[in-house]
Design a protein around this motif. Structure first.
Motif, short mmCIF file in Angstrom:
data_model
loop_
_atom_site.label_atom_id
_atom_site.label_comp_id
_atom_site.label_asym_id
_atom_site.label_seq_id
_atom_site.Cartn_x
_atom_site.Cartn_y
_atom_site.Cartn_z
N LYS A 163 0.76 -1.21 0.14
CA LYS A 163 -0.22 0.00 0.22
C LYS A 163 0.51 1.26 -0.12
O LYS A 163 0.69 2.24 -0.34
CB LYS A 163 -0.70 -0.10 0.61
CG LYS A 163 -2.36 -1.40 1.18
CD LYS A 163 -3.23 -0.87 -0.41
CE LYS A 163 -4.26 -1.61 -0.53
NZ LYS A 163 -5.01 -1.34 -1.31
N ALA A 164 1.84 1.45 0.15
CA ALA A 164 3.18 2.65 0.12
C ALA A 164 2.70 2.13 -0.67
O ALA A 164 3.61 3.88 -1.67
CB ALA A 164 4.30 2.03 1.42
N ALA A 165 3.17 1.45 -2.21
CA ALA A 165 3.98 1.76 -2.99
C ALA A 165 2.71 2.67 -3.91
O ALA A 165 2.50 3.12 -5.25
CB ALA A 165 3.72 0.57 -3.94
N ILE A 166 1.32 2.32 -3.27
CA ILE A 166 -0.07 3.27 -3.95
C ILE A 166 -0.10 4.35 -3.30
O ILE A 166 -0.27 5.39 -4.30
CB ILE A 166 -1.07 2.48 -2.82
CG1 ILE A 166 -1.03 0.68 -3.68
CG2 ILE A 166 -2.33 2.97 -3.64
CD1 ILE A 166 -2.17 0.55 -5.36
N ASP A 167 1.08 5.01 -2.27
CA ASP A 167 1.34 5.96 -2.66
C ASP A 167 1.85 7.09 -2.81
O ASP A 167 1.73 8.24 -3.16
CB ASP A 167 1.41 5.95 -0.61
CG ASP A 167 0.45 5.98 0.77
OD1 ASP A 167 -0.65 6.16 0.36
OD2 ASP A 167 0.74 5.92 1.61
N ALA A 168 2.39 6.35 -3.39
CA ALA A 168 4.31 6.86 -3.74
C ALA A 168 3.17 7.12 -5.89
O ALA A 168 3.65 7.62 -6.24
CB ALA A 168 5.20 5.82 -4.11
N THR A 172 3.18 10.68 -7.93
CA THR A 172 3.77 10.98 -8.74
C THR A 172 2.89 10.90 -9.92
O THR A 172 2.83 12.07 -10.83
CB THR A 172 4.31 9.82 -9.17
OG1 THR A 172 5.37 9.79 -7.55
CG2 THR A 172 5.64 9.83 -10.19
N LEU A 173 1.80 10.27 -10.35
CA LEU A 173 1.21 9.92 -11.48
C LEU A 173 0.27 11.10 -11.60
O LEU A 173 -0.34 11.82 -12.81
CB LEU A 173 -0.06 8.62 -11.19
CG LEU A 173 -0.50 8.24 -12.83
CD1 LEU A 173 0.47 8.41 -13.95
CD2 LEU A 173 -2.02 7.60 -12.28
N THR A 183 -7.33 14.16 -11.66
CA THR A 183 -7.03 14.35 -9.80
C THR A 183 -6.18 12.95 -9.76
O THR A 183 -7.47 11.64 -10.05
CB THR A 183 -8.22 15.08 -9.36
OG1 THR A 183 -8.80 13.93 -8.75
CG2 THR A 183 -8.17 16.40 -9.43
N VAL A 184 -5.37 12.59 -9.00
CA VAL A 184 -5.21 11.17 -8.22
C VAL A 184 -5.25 11.63 -7.06
O VAL A 184 -3.97 12.24 -6.49
CB VAL A 184 -3.90 10.84 -8.87
CG1 VAL A 184 -3.76 9.57 -8.97
CG2 VAL A 184 -3.49 10.78 -10.70
N ASN A 185 -6.12 10.73 -6.74
CA ASN A 185 -5.82 10.77 -4.91
C ASN A 185 -6.34 9.36 -4.38
O ASN A 185 -5.91 8.82 -4.84
CB ASN A 185 -6.85 11.97 -4.03
CG ASN A 185 -6.13 13.27 -4.64
OD1 ASN A 185 -5.59 13.79 -4.08
ND2 ASN A 185 -7.09 13.42 -6.07
#
Length: 254
Positions: A163-168, A172-173, A183-185
């Motif tokens: 899930k930390a990868a999802i935050d990154a 960035t996206l 928007t990307v959240n």
């Protein structure tokens, strides 16, 4: 019935948070309900949405497969064609599907580690990679993260990493897609009263009391608590928020 003017795709829509998100978004959008193994629940969700005046269609992809990204959109296109909306742009994409395998670093099998990262990290990445051309300008992407990215749970280490990868990815996206008005959240829940926690939380007053005591708001989260946050980010009201991970834990572990 006239087809809704906007379309939202929700992965893992068959139960728990995904089902609540689908119900909430169906007030404003035609919803495409992805499922993995829970066809019966997803079809029941479709019926519920339609009985309430909404519109929905169902499609299946196994996100544990290496080709999940391309097959996801192939399955979507087949279902959209059957539903009569083959050329409809995707206005909202919610990457909700995920799995959690408990086990501290010495205990979790390599296979469970790999499966979590395939479903939780690689699949959303590939779905986005192969789906950006389908997303409308001014659209919304909402990814489901987790409080395990910033609260230490040793038996959920691999899950938290995924899930930390999802935050990154989200952060960035958002920078890349900003010129398109997309928007990307991400939304990061804590413990939620869903079937994924049924073995230790549901029908266990002591566990519910303990989990509730860790939150400033003093109770266990319900799926609708998370769905409403997702719906806000997917709406026009959330138009000036992007690149953010919204922690939706009721103030857990403040």
């Amino acid at each position: 019935m006239t087809t809704r003017s906007t379309l939202a795709v929700i992965t893992g829509a068959g139960g728990g948070i995904g089902s609540a998100i689908a119900h909430r978004l169906s007030r404003d959008h035609l919803v495409a309900l992805h499922h993995g193994a829970d066809l019966e629940n997803t079809q029941a969700l479709q019926r519920d949405i339609e009985q309430m005046g909404g519109q929905a269609f169902v499609f299946h992809t196994d996100l544990s497969r290496a080709d999940a990204g391309t097959e996801f959109w192939a399955a979507y296109e087949r279902a959209a064609l059957s539903a009569g909306v083959a050329n409809h742009p995707v206005n909202v994409l919610v990457n909700n599907a995920g799995i959690a395998r408990r086990g501290e670093i010495e205990q979790l099998s390599d296979e469970d580690f790999d499966r979590q990262h395939q479903v939780n990290t690689r699949s959303p990445y590939m779905i986005l990679k192969h789906g950006l051309g389908r997303l409308s300008d001014g659209g919304r992407i909402v990814n489901l993260s987790s409080s395990t990215t910033h609260i230490a749970y040793p038996d959920l280490l691999a899950y938290g990493m995924s899930k930390a990868a999802i935050d990154a990815l989200t952060h960035t996206l958002a920078q890349q897609l900003g010129p398109r008005g997309i928007t990307v959240n991400a939304v990061a829940p804590g413990v939620v009263d869903t079937n994924i926690n049924a073995d230790w939380l549901q029908n266990n007053p002591e566990a519910q009391q303990y989990v509730g005591s860790q939150a400033a708001l003093g109770r266990v989260a319900q799926p609708n608590d998370i769905a409403d946050v997702v719906a806000f980010l997917a709406s026009d009201s959330g138009r000036w928020i992007t690149g953010q991970t919204i922690v939706a834990t009721g103030g857990a572990h403040l």
